[in-house]
Design a protein around this motif. Structure first.
Motif, PDB file in Angstrom:
ATOM      1  N   SER A  43       0.841  -1.193   0.000  1.00 49.86           N
ATOM      2  CA  SER A  43       0.000   0.000   0.000  1.00 49.86           C
ATOM      3  C   SER A  43       0.873   1.238   0.000  1.00 49.86           C
ATOM      4  N   VAL A  44       0.298   2.343  -0.445  1.00 52.55           N
ATOM      5  CA  VAL A  44       1.007   3.620  -0.516  1.00 52.55           C
ATOM      6  C   VAL A  44       0.714   4.423   0.743  1.00 52.55           C
ATOM      7  N   ASP A  45       1.757   4.968   1.331  1.00 53.49           N
ATOM      8  CA  ASP A  45       1.619   5.793   2.523  1.00 53.49           C
ATOM      9  C   ASP A  45       0.816   7.045   2.177  1.00 53.49           C
ATOM     10  N   ASP A  46      -0.181   7.335   2.987  1.00 57.03           N
ATOM     11  CA  ASP A  46      -1.031   8.503   2.723  1.00 57.03           C
ATOM     12  C   ASP A  46      -0.244   9.805   2.726  1.00 57.03           C
ATOM     13  N   ASN A  47       0.881   9.827   3.437  1.00 55.38           N
ATOM     14  CA  ASN A  47       1.666  11.060   3.548  1.00 55.38           C
ATOM     15  C   ASN A  47       2.283  11.497   2.226  1.00 55.38           C
ATOM     16  N   VAL A  48       2.388  10.589   1.251  1.00 55.68           N
ATOM     17  CA  VAL A  48       3.033  10.945  -0.017  1.00 55.68           C
ATOM     18  C   VAL A  48       2.006  11.250  -1.109  1.00 55.68           C
ATOM     19  N   LEU A  49       0.729  11.167  -0.788  1.00 55.05           N
ATOM     20  CA  LEU A  49      -0.296  11.404  -1.799  1.00 55.05           C
ATOM     21  C   LEU A  49      -0.459  12.901  -2.065  1.00 55.05           C
ATOM     22  N   VAL A  50      -0.669  13.235  -3.333  1.00 55.54           N
ATOM     23  CA  VAL A  50      -0.927  14.624  -3.724  1.00 55.54           C
ATOM     24  C   VAL A  50      -2.396  14.774  -4.082  1.00 55.54           C
ATOM     25  N   ASP A  51      -2.849  15.998  -4.105  1.00 55.19           N
ATOM     26  CA  ASP A  51      -4.250  16.287  -4.421  1.00 55.19           C
ATOM     27  C   ASP A  51      -4.451  16.202  -5.935  1.00 55.19           C
ATOM     28  N   PRO A  52      -5.212  15.226  -6.432  1.00 51.73           N
ATOM     29  CA  PRO A  52      -5.388  15.100  -7.884  1.00 51.73           C
ATOM     30  C   PRO A  52      -6.085  16.299  -8.507  1.00 51.73           C
ATOM     31  N   LYS A  53      -6.803  17.083  -7.706  1.00 50.01           N
ATOM     32  CA  LYS A  53      -7.482  18.254  -8.246  1.00 50.01           C
ATOM     33  C   LYS A  53      -6.487  19.339  -8.660  1.00 50.01           C
ATOM     34  N   LEU A  54      -5.297  19.299  -8.090  1.00 55.10           N
ATOM     35  CA  LEU A  54      -4.287  20.306  -8.417  1.00 55.10           C
ATOM     36  C   LEU A  54      -3.328  19.832  -9.502  1.00 55.10           C
ATOM     37  N   LEU A  55      -3.537  18.614  -9.999  1.00 59.50           N
ATOM     38  CA  LEU A  55      -2.629  18.016 -10.972  1.00 59.50           C
ATOM     39  C   LEU A  55      -3.211  18.089 -12.371  1.00 59.50           C
ATOM     40  N   GLY A  72       3.508  17.983 -17.042  1.00 58.47           N
ATOM     41  CA  GLY A  72       2.301  18.412 -16.347  1.00 58.47           C
ATOM     42  C   GLY A  72       2.560  19.576 -15.422  1.00 58.47           C
ATOM     43  N   ARG A  73       1.576  19.853 -14.626  1.00 58.60           N
ATOM     44  CA  ARG A  73       1.688  20.948 -13.656  1.00 58.60           C
ATOM     45  C   ARG A  73       0.989  20.530 -12.377  1.00 58.60           C
ATOM     46  N   TYR A  74       1.662  20.743 -11.272  1.00 60.28           N
ATOM     47  CA  TYR A  74       1.038  20.513  -9.966  1.00 60.28           C
ATOM     48  C   TYR A  74       1.088  21.824  -9.204  1.00 60.28           C
ATOM     49  N   GLY A  75      -0.065  22.409  -9.015  1.00 62.35           N
ATOM     50  CA  GLY A  75      -0.120  23.756  -8.455  1.00 62.35           C
ATOM     51  C   GLY A  75       0.541  24.713  -9.425  1.00 62.35           C
ATOM     52  N   ASP A  76       1.591  25.388  -8.979  1.00 61.88           N
ATOM     53  CA  ASP A  76       2.300  26.318  -9.865  1.00 61.88           C
ATOM     54  C   ASP A  76       3.647  25.756 -10.320  1.00 61.88           C
ATOM     55  N   GLN A  77       3.863  24.454 -10.142  1.00 62.09           N
ATOM     56  CA  GLN A  77       5.139  23.839 -10.488  1.00 62.09           C
ATOM     57  C   GLN A  77       5.012  22.943 -11.721  1.00 62.09           C
ATOM     58  N   ILE A  78       5.934  23.113 -12.667  1.00 66.10           N
ATOM     59  CA  ILE A  78       5.991  22.236 -13.840  1.00 66.10           C
ATOM     60  C   ILE A  78       6.622  20.913 -13.400  1.00 66.10           C
ATOM     61  N   VAL A  79       5.978  19.803 -13.737  1.00 63.92           N
ATOM     62  CA  VAL A  79       6.409  18.500 -13.235  1.00 63.92           C
ATOM     63  C   VAL A  79       6.373  17.456 -14.353  1.00 63.92           C
ATOM     64  N   ALA A  80       6.958  16.298 -14.049  1.00 61.76           N
ATOM     65  CA  ALA A  80       6.814  15.118 -14.894  1.00 61.76           C
ATOM     66  C   ALA A  80       5.804  14.193 -14.223  1.00 61.76           C
ATOM     67  N   VAL A  81       4.879  13.679 -15.005  1.00 60.89           N
ATOM     68  CA  VAL A  81       3.805  12.838 -14.476  1.00 60.89           C
ATOM     69  C   VAL A  81       3.891  11.466 -15.133  1.00 60.89           C
ATOM     70  N   LYS A  82       4.196  10.459 -14.345  1.00 59.29           N
ATOM     71  CA  LYS A  82       4.255   9.082 -14.844  1.00 59.29           C
ATOM     72  C   LYS A  82       2.935   8.393 -14.525  1.00 59.29           C
ATOM     73  N   LEU A 119       7.963  14.013  -5.872  1.00 58.49           N
ATOM     74  CA  LEU A 119       7.071  15.036  -5.338  1.00 58.49           C
ATOM     75  C   LEU A 119       5.804  14.463  -4.739  1.00 58.49           C
ATOM     76  N   GLY A 120       5.349  13.332  -5.230  1.00 54.87           N
ATOM     77  CA  GLY A 120       4.131  12.743  -4.675  1.00 54.87           C
ATOM     78  C   GLY A 120       3.514  11.735  -5.624  1.00 54.87           C
ATOM     79  N   ALA A 121       2.365  11.197  -5.237  1.00 54.67           N
ATOM     80  CA  ALA A 121       1.701  10.169  -6.034  1.00 54.67           C
ATOM     81  C   ALA A 121       0.198  10.238  -5.840  1.00 54.67           C
ATOM     82  N   CYS A 122      -0.515   9.669  -6.788  1.00 50.91           N
ATOM     83  CA  CYS A 122      -1.964   9.475  -6.700  1.00 50.91           C
ATOM     84  C   CYS A 122      -2.241   7.993  -6.924  1.00 50.91           C
TER      85      CYS A 122
END
Length: 374
Positions: A43-55, A72-82, A119-122
């Protein structure tokens, strides 16, 4: 802007298919009492989850065997999304979910300047891993772009040190990468540093489940990863983190020569030559004996004879001290600096002599170890 990501595995081909067993699933397996084989559920630790609404997911920038990568973009940050493949059957879906959880848990607990920043996961509705986006390119693409030119030797050692430090960090956390190759090494925007990516095939060395063979990409794989015997739960693992050291030796050879390992061979022919004929890529004429020693000690057949990454880093730094400074970094001489220049040259000569002496001592240690093991 580009980012290369690859988890694909080069498949068997040619007449040698019967000489090497076909690749097996890279998931660790456990055997139940009724004899069925299943993948452990993680299972994935809840502490590393990001808000999918901001992704927000943009254009695709890479694709591999287990998923696709998007800018992609998470909030105001340009990111890579796998985005990982979801699986088609319940069994496949369960195995992929465990793979996803394992990768996320490992990435979230290791941090190093030469590792791509997690940075995080969903984990719903899609399995998504979010990392920093490097605007450079993969090392493989970079080398292909400058071919047939070679990297400056200082750059070779700088990149090699970046990679070795990243691997030292992983091994210190008990993680074996198992897929170290130029596709999974990304350059920073200024192309002066390298970061290691792709934990899709990484495993914890302490895991008790079966560690499967033939994992990774054939040209960079250690010989011991080819096995004709299927391990069962409880049996001794037939390889350890020294498989990464072997792959590093191949990558270092590639940095030095800017050539494809085992060129002229098919993927499976390269694997067969390395595993069953103990063949290695040819070192170029004129290569420093000390640098040749580093490469050869990394890809030696006996894993116990390969250095740790801590030792690799020390050897690379020692070799770096024997090199003259890059020409562009040398100051222009003038009439008032002759005495200081002579003093600097004397200091450099002494430093190089000490480095060579230290390197000789390291070689003697490896020779003594080889004698004890013979």
């Amino acid at each position: 802007m580009s980012c290369s990501y690859s988890t694909s595995r080069e498949g068997p081909e040619g007449d040698l298919e019967q000489s090497v067993l076909r690749s097996v699933d890279s998931e660790p397996r456990s055997v139940s009492q009724n004899g069925s084989i299943s993948s452990p559920r993680l299972s994935v630790d809840d502490n590393v989850l990001v808000d999918p609404k901001l992704l927000f997911i943009g254009s695709k920038i890479g694709e591999g065997g287990h998923g696709r990568v998007f800018e992609g973009r998470y909030g105001d940050q340009i990111v890579a999304v796998k985005v990982l493949n979801p699986g088609r059957t319940p069994e496949e879906k369960a195995a992929l979910e465990s793979r996803f959880a394992r990768e996320v848990n490992m990435m979230s607990r290791v941090k190093h300047e030469n590792l791509v920043k997690f940075l995080g996961a969903c984990n719903g509705p899609l399995m998504v891993i979010v990392t920093e986006l490097l605007p450079g390119m993969s090392l493989r693409r970079y080398l292909a772009g400058i071919r047939p030119n070679l990297l400056d030797l200082h750059t070779v050692i700088k990149f090699a040190l970046d990679i070795a430090r990243a691997m030292e960090c992983l091994h210190a956390h008990g993680i074996i990468h198992r897929d170290l190759k130029p596709d999974n090494l990304l350059l920073t925007e200024n192309q002066r540093s390298v970061k290691l990516a792709d934990f899709g095939l990484a495993r914890e060395e302490s895991v008790t489940e079966m560690m499967t063979a033939e994992t990774g990409t054939y040209r960079w794989m250690a010989p011991e990863l080819y096995s004709t015997v299927t391990l069962r739960q409880g049996e001794k693992k037939h390889y350890n983190n020294k498989v990464d050291v072997y792959s590093f030796g191949i990558v270092l050879w590639e940095l030095l020569t800017n050539r494809m390992p085992f060129e002229g061979m098919s993927n499976l022919q390269a694997a067969y030559a390395a595993a069953f004929k103990n063949e290695r890529p040819s070192l170029p004429e004129g290569v420093s004996p000390d640098l040749a020693f580093i490469i050869q000690s990394c890809w030696v057949e006996d894993p116990n004879m390969r250095p740790s990454f801590s030792q690799v880093i020390r050897m690379l730094n020692t070799f770096l001290f024997t090199l003259s400074p890059p020409a562009h970094s040398l100051p222009e001489p003038d009439s008032d600096s002759n005495s200081s220049a002579a003093s600097s040259n004397h200091t450099l000569t002494l430093s190089s002599a000490r480095a060579k002496g230290k390197f000789s001592f390291i070689r003697q240690l490896f020779a003594a170890k080889r004698t004890r093991n013979s």
